[in-house]
Structure formats: C-alpha cells, structure tokens
Design a protein around this motif. Structure first.
Motif, PDB file in Angstrom:
ATOM      1  N   SER A  61      33.951 102.126  30.168  1.00 10.37           N
ATOM      2  CA  SER A  61      33.842 100.712  29.105  1.00 10.37           C
ATOM      3  C   SER A  61      33.525 100.129  29.838  1.00 10.37           C
ATOM      4  N   ASN A  62      33.154  98.277  29.188  1.00  6.63           N
ATOM      5  CA  ASN A  62      32.701  97.511  29.968  1.00  6.63           C
ATOM      6  C   ASN A  62      31.486  97.272  30.759  1.00  6.63           C
ATOM      7  N   VAL A  63      31.236  98.400  30.558  1.00  3.94           N
ATOM      8  CA  VAL A  63      28.971  98.719  31.186  1.00  3.94           C
ATOM      9  C   VAL A  63      28.448  97.351  30.601  1.00  3.94           C
ATOM     10  N   SER A  84      24.935  91.361  27.851  1.00  2.00           N
ATOM     11  CA  SER A  84      23.496  92.632  27.964  1.00  2.00           C
ATOM     12  C   SER A  84      23.055  93.118  26.500  1.00  2.00           C
ATOM     13  N   LEU A  85      23.154  91.998  25.146  1.00  4.36           N
ATOM     14  CA  LEU A  85      22.728  92.242  24.038  1.00  4.36           C
ATOM     15  C   LEU A  85      21.453  91.777  24.081  1.00  4.36           C
ATOM     16  N   SER A  86      20.361  92.627  23.875  1.00  6.47           N
ATOM     17  CA  SER A  86      18.997  91.988  23.656  1.00  6.47           C
ATOM     18  C   SER A  86      18.489  90.950  22.331  1.00  6.47           C
ATOM     19  N   TYR A 111      35.264  89.881  29.927  1.00  4.40           N
ATOM     20  CA  TYR A 111      34.790  90.691  28.710  1.00  4.40           C
ATOM     21  C   TYR A 111      34.702  90.170  27.013  1.00  4.40           C
ATOM     22  N   ALA A 112      34.351  90.524  26.121  1.00  7.94           N
ATOM     23  CA  ALA A 112      33.953  90.122  24.566  1.00  7.94           C
ATOM     24  C   ALA A 112      35.310  90.415  24.097  1.00  7.94           C
ATOM     25  N   TYR A 113      35.338  89.531  23.313  1.00  7.72           N
ATOM     26  CA  TYR A 113      36.292  89.228  22.250  1.00  7.72           C
ATOM     27  C   TYR A 113      35.652  89.021  20.966  1.00  7.72           C
TER      28      TYR A 113
END
Length: 549
Positions: free
Chosen positions: A62-64, A69-71, A108-110
């Motif tokens: 989780s959370n790696v 990190s998204l292209s 973290y992303a929400y």
C-alpha cells in the motif's frame, strides 16, 4: 525505510589464480571472504529494499504508488474519466466529487466524496466524510509501536495486543525491515521462525497498524446466529443494512420484534426475494411505522408467509404496498381479519362489503383529487362498465356513469325520493316520466327594474321582469303583448311542446287570446290579442310558459 543498497565493487582479481601453482601461502582466502561479504551486503540490502515495495503475495505494498508517481498518460486517462487531479490540498477551495488531491502532511492521495469548500483543517473534512482515501490511511492514534532487545536465541516476544495477522505488522531489526516469511503472529505474540532469532543486543521495533475506517459490511455470519437479545433496541437502521443482505438464514426464529426495527427502515431493496417466512417474525412485529411507503412487493414474500398473528392491528395501509404486490399464495387462508385492516379499508365477508362506521374513499390524499368506484360486469374486462365518480375539489361534480344502454334505475318500495329537500312520490305505472326543459313566469307590463312599461313603442325591444325561471336567460318585449322567451341552453331542434297561460286585465267580458308567434331551438315567441276581433295586442302582467321535449 531501509538504506540504499551499496554498489558492489570488486576489490581483487582472481583471473590468473587458476593458472598459478599453489604455493605454501595457500589460496587467497582473505580476499575471497571480503568479496563474498561485499556481494552478500549488496544482495541483502537489495532484498530488504524490494520487500518494502512488494508484499509476500507478490502484490505491491500500500502507498507505494502515489499520485505523484503517475505518468502523464495515466493522469490524462483519469482526467478523461471525469476526475480532476490537483496538487496538494489547500484550504478554502471548492472541490467536487471525483477531484483528486495529495495531503502534504501524510503524502497520501484522496478523492473528494462530496461537493464542499475545504475548511482550515483537512482532518476535520476527512472525518466529515468529505474525502475518501485512495488506499489505506493509518493515523498516529492507529499505530502501535513495540520495542524489544534480542539476546541471540529468543524467538517469542509478547506484544500485549493482537495484530490479527502478519499483514498488519512491520518488523525492523537494527533498522532493517524483516520479511514476513521470517516471523508469525500467534495471538498477542510475535514469533520468529527457527534460524531467525535477532542477534544479541539487536534493536527490535514492531509497528502494528489498525485500519482507520470502520468495517462497513459484515460477511460470513453463521445461520441463526443473531438472536433478539443480541440486538440493542432500534439498532438496526436502514443505513446499516446492505441491499438484499437480509436472508432467512441470517435470522433466528422469532428474533425480529417491533422494538428491534427503526421506523421506515424495511425497504424492498434490503430484503432478498422469498426470505421473509412466518417463523422469522415475532407476533405483531410488523406495524405500519416499520415499513417504508410502497416497499412490500410480492417477490419479497414466501408463499403462505403472512399469518394473522404476524400483523399488528391496523398496520396494512394502501401506501405501504406496491401495486399488485400481494398475491393469493402469499397469504395464509383466513389470516386477514377485520382487526388487521386500516380503519379506512373496506371489510369483506362472504362477498358483501361491511363497514363498521362508514366507507371512505381517499382519506389520505394530500391535495385535491377525484375518487370513484368502478363496476365490472362484462368480459373481456374494460376500464369500467359503470362508475360512481366524485370530481376533485370542494365543489366537484358528483356523477353516475353508465356505459351500456341499460337504464339507471332508482327504486324505492314506498317512500318515494327526494331531490334536495323536495320529496317526489313513487310514480304509478310504467309510463316514462319527462321533465320540463325550460319554464318561466314573468310580468309583461314591467321592465327588469320593476318599472311599469306598457303601451308605447318605447317599451318595444326591452327585457321584461322575470319572477322565476329555469333554462331561460331573458324575456324580450318585441311589441305590445308579444314576448320572445330566450333559452339559456338551446334545444336540439324546434320540435318541442309548450304550455302557455296568462292573466286577464280586460274589463267586462272581453278577454285576451294567446297565440304561438314563433318557435326556434333558441327561443319561443308568444302573442296576446284582445278577444274583440279588433286585432289589437295587449300586455299581460302575468305570463307562464313551460317547454317539454
């Protein structure tokens, strides 16, 4: 986070070793050991670093992968699906459902769950369900850290809390992450596997995580395990029940009582088809307050499941049932008794409608609406063969409609009839009765104000004073003694009959003679002549005309 694995750098070359004879000094063992140590250090550090990315089951931890990190292509695909990706969360900004942010304090992303303007405190917005975590969100209060010191042989360490499984723990020895294959969780104990005892004086740190969010769905409940005493009164609300999750195997017999159910929480979507059977309901448990409007549909009821003892008196209201929801196979014979029906519902017995104090139609309407009773007497069935109809509103018309050619008969043995307060005796014989279509009593000598208006030509073409009338709009004095009686609603034709009577003001033996002077569907004209054959007409103070058709 473990340290970065060091690059392996070869310190010695052994290329020509095999070509040289072994001397008294022997093989270069020290150089070989040093090389193996360097290789081991690099490999072990690489394994530790990989374990921080990958779980034992081969999946990413989780959370790696964070939003950062998204292209660009992946971010564009998410945006095309309707989500807007922002940077870090900011206070005082309007967000809509689907917006994605990163909260700087935890990284973290929400995703926004509701439309809102962010407050000053992100965690307050999160607690109010404004944001959904894209992954698992541990918080400071949800992490438990336990520390120990190894002695080189101890395998078991008591945690005092139960992590439930290895996946809810992280173990570090001297700062190095330990693979979950090197230990097990047994209740409240951490047990290293054989050969993996931490070294003497080694620092051991165990991080135990607890999910921040509540478990929303309860699965795998053994059949008949929830009894009535296990539930707090009114604890079962609509929000607590996932759709179609109530099945007969989940309920202990007689466990559903009225005080266990919050008002209006039983809806059709919460009940699996055919899951309500009689032995699951306590006597009188189903009351009108417990059922949301229109939610009882036939597919939810097992055959012969609704018995008389299961229904509280007066609980069955029309608003509680969907159209055509209760079939004959769903109801046990003889279970619908008078006490089970609402006070406004008709009561049936041997094909006859009985009422206790009255039969009411539409007592639960909230705005003006018509009400009616339909009769069906022919096959194939149509909308209705006859109807008793009351139009909407305080002054709506009351109608009796008969579609066939048969008459509407009103029969009284001896009492006759009343129209308003006026009685009408029973007719004698079978000859038909016809009513007057128009009638009038008027004063031909006075105008509509009551002023005397006779003789002179100035009185011509003026309306006369009407004493009383029916279906007559006006009486026009065409000339002396000649009056045109105008109908309010015209006749279908001029083939109607009339009667005509008038007063006599002529002195002596001379009297007036009345004649029909004109007849149309719109009016009838009568004239009054002196009886002396002089041809003179005369006004009359009282004229009565009645029209029949």
């Amino acid at each position: 986070m473990s340290s970065v694995p060091p690059d392996y750098v070869k310190a010695a070359s052994f290329t020509t070793l095999a070509q040289q004879p072994i001397t008294t000094a022997g093989l270069p063992g020290t150089q070989l050991d040093n090389e193996f140590v360097n290789i081991s250090t690099t490999v072990n550090k690489t394994i530790d670093r990989l374990s921080e990315l990958q779980q034992d089951d081969g999946k990413l931890r989780s959370n790696v992968v964070t939003i950062n990190s998204l292209s660009p292509d992946t971010a564009a695909a998410i945006a095309a699906a309707g989500s807007t990706i922002y940077g870090e969360w900011v206070a005082g900004k309007a967000y809509v459902p689907g917006d994605i942010i990163v909260y700087g304090s935890d990284g973290y992303a929400y995703m926004a769950a509701i439309a809102h303007t962010s407050g000053a405190d992100f965690n307050a917005d999160f607690s109010n369900k404004a944001w959904a975590i894209l992954g698992w969100r541990p918080t400071t209060s949800n992490l438990i850290v336990k520390t120990f010191t190894g002695n080189g042989s101890q395998l078991t360490f008591e945690l005092l809390v139960n992590p439930v499984s290895e996946t809810n723990t992280q173990v570090f020895v001297n700062g190095v992450y330990k693979s979950k294959s090197t230990y097990d969780i047994s209740g409240t104990n951490l047990v290293f596997t054989a050969g993996n005892a931490p070294a003497n004086a080694a620092a051991i740190e165990v991080v135990i995580g607890v999910a921040a969010e509540l478990i929303n769905n309860i699965a795998n409940i053994p059949a008949n395990s929830v009894g009535t005493t296990a539930l707090i009164n009114l604890a079962v609300t609509g929000a607590k029940i996932a759709d179609t999750t109530i099945t007969t195997g989940k309920l202990a017999d007689q466990s559903v009582t009225a005080d266990k159910i919050e008002n209006n929480t039983i809806t059709s979507g919460k009940i699996q088809n055919l899951s309500i059977i009689e032995d699951k309901l306590a006597a009188g448990a189903v009351t009108g307050q417990k059922i949301a409007t229109g939610t009882i549909i036939e597919s939810n009821l097992a055959d012969v499941s609704v018995g008389s003892t299961k229904i509280a008196a007066g609980a069955i209201l029309n608003s509680k049932m969907a159209t055509n929801s209760v079939g004959t196979t769903n109801v046990i014979d003889g279970s619908v008794t008078l006490a089970k029906l609402s006070q406004y519902a008709p009561k049936w017995f041997s094909g006859t409608t009985y009422v206790q104090s009255g039969l009411e139609l539409g007592p639960e309407i909230t705005s003006d609406a018509p009400s009616y009773i339909d009769f069906h007497s022919s096959f194939p069935v149509i909308d209705f063969d006859a109807r008793i109809f009351r139009n909407s509103g305080v002054n709506g018309a009351f109608e009796i409609l008969q579609l066939g050619t048969g008459p509407i008969a009103f029969t009284s043995n001896s009492g006759g009839f009343k129209f308003g307060t006026a009685p009408m005796p029973n007719p004698v014989g079978t000859a038909p009765i016809y009513g007057a279509r128009a009638w009038v009593s008027f004063d031909g000598t006075r105008d509509t104000t009551g002023a005397l208006s006779t003789g002179t030509s100035t009185a011509n073409n003026t309306n006369r004073k009407i004493n009383a009338s029916g279906n007559v709009s006006s009486v026009l004095r065409v000339s002396r003694g000649v009056y045109q009686i105008n109908f309010a609603l015209q006749m279908d034709d001029a083939a109607y009959a009339y009667t005509h009577a008038y007063s006599s003001e002529t002195a002596g033996s001379q009297h007036a003679v009345g004649f029909l002077a004109g007849i149309t569907p719109y009016s009838i004209t009568v004239a009054h002549y002196n009886a002396d054959d002089s041809g003179d007409t005369t006004d009359k103070s009282l004229v009565s005309v009645c029209v029949f058709r």
